[in-house]
Motif scaffolding. Structure first.
Motif, PDB file in Angstrom:
ATOM      1  N   ASP A 210       8.838  39.128  61.264  1.00 40.54           N
ATOM      2  CA  ASP A 210       9.980  39.239  60.349  1.00 40.54           C
ATOM      3  C   ASP A 210      10.119  40.636  59.753  1.00 40.54           C
ATOM      4  O   ASP A 210      11.234  41.148  59.596  1.00 40.54           O
ATOM      5  CB  ASP A 210       9.843  38.225  59.212  1.00 40.54           C
TER       6      ASP A 210
ATOM      7  N   ASN B 132      10.450  46.087  61.733  1.00 38.32           N
ATOM      8  CA  ASN B 132      11.559  46.516  62.583  1.00 38.32           C
ATOM      9  C   ASN B 132      11.208  47.889  63.155  1.00 38.32           C
ATOM     10  O   ASN B 132      10.115  48.396  62.952  1.00 38.32           O
ATOM     11  CB  ASN B 132      12.872  46.535  61.793  1.00 38.32           C
ATOM     12  N   ASP B 133      12.119  48.458  63.858  1.00 32.90           N
ATOM     13  CA  ASP B 133      11.824  49.728  64.539  1.00 32.90           C
ATOM     14  C   ASP B 133      11.461  50.850  63.571  1.00 32.90           C
ATOM     15  O   ASP B 133      10.555  51.646  63.835  1.00 32.90           O
ATOM     16  CB  ASP B 133      13.016  50.159  65.398  1.00 32.90           C
TER      17      ASP B 133
ATOM     18  N   ARG C 292       7.932  50.367  62.354  1.00 31.22           N
ATOM     19  CA  ARG C 292       6.982  50.671  63.445  1.00 31.22           C
ATOM     20  C   ARG C 292       6.835  52.183  63.633  1.00 31.22           C
ATOM     21  O   ARG C 292       5.729  52.681  63.860  1.00 31.22           O
ATOM     22  CB  ARG C 292       7.440  49.999  64.735  1.00 31.22           C
TER      23      ARG C 292
END
Length: 145
Positions: free
Chosen positions: A88, A91-92, A95
């Motif tokens: 959840d 996200n990119d 990351r």
């Protein structure tokens, strides 16, 4: 001083009636017959203690199994929760930031290793300078005298 003032220490285990009788002789200088009814207490106590030890071992084993099962279940549940949170939350952009942090950590480690090597070299050079200073002082003191 009486014999009762300083009895010898009892043996670590007293598994037989002979050991008990020998200990009673050492402490009280009294011979206890093998058929003496009081020796039955020793046997009764030994049986009761052995049964108690057996029960304790069973309880320890059961407790260990319960704790192991509960720990395993909790670890599995935590792994599932972490997996859900990662899916959840990551996200990119997150990351990428984590990758940047890991790269900075790696570079910091390399920098630290280089600084440690430089410090070792500085220590060696300082030692050499002190040795050279000692030699120079020695030569000067010989020339002055």
């Amino acid at each position: 001083m009486s014999v009762l003032d300083t009895p010898p220490p009892p043996p670590l285990t007293m598994d037989s009636l002979e050991e008990l009788r020998a200990y009673l002789w050492k402490v009280h200088q009294v011979t206890v017959d093998q058929n003496d009814p009081i020796l039955m207490l020793h046997t009764i106590h030994k049986v009761a203690l052995d049964e108690y030890a057996r029960l304790l071992d069973g309880h320890k084993r059961q407790l260990s199994e319960n704790v192991e099962k509960i720990t395993k279940d909790l670890c599995d549940e935590v792994r599932l929760i972490i997996g859900d949170l990662e899916a959840d939350a990551l996200n990119d952009a997150v990351r990428e930031r984590l990758a940047t942090i890991h790269e900075a950590e790696r570079l910091s480690g390399k920098t630290l290793a280089h600084l440690k090597q430089t410090l070792k070299a500085q220590r060696l050079l300082t030692l050499i300078n002190f040795a050279a200073l000692g030699c120079a002082l020695g030569v000067l003191s010989v020339l002055v005298i």
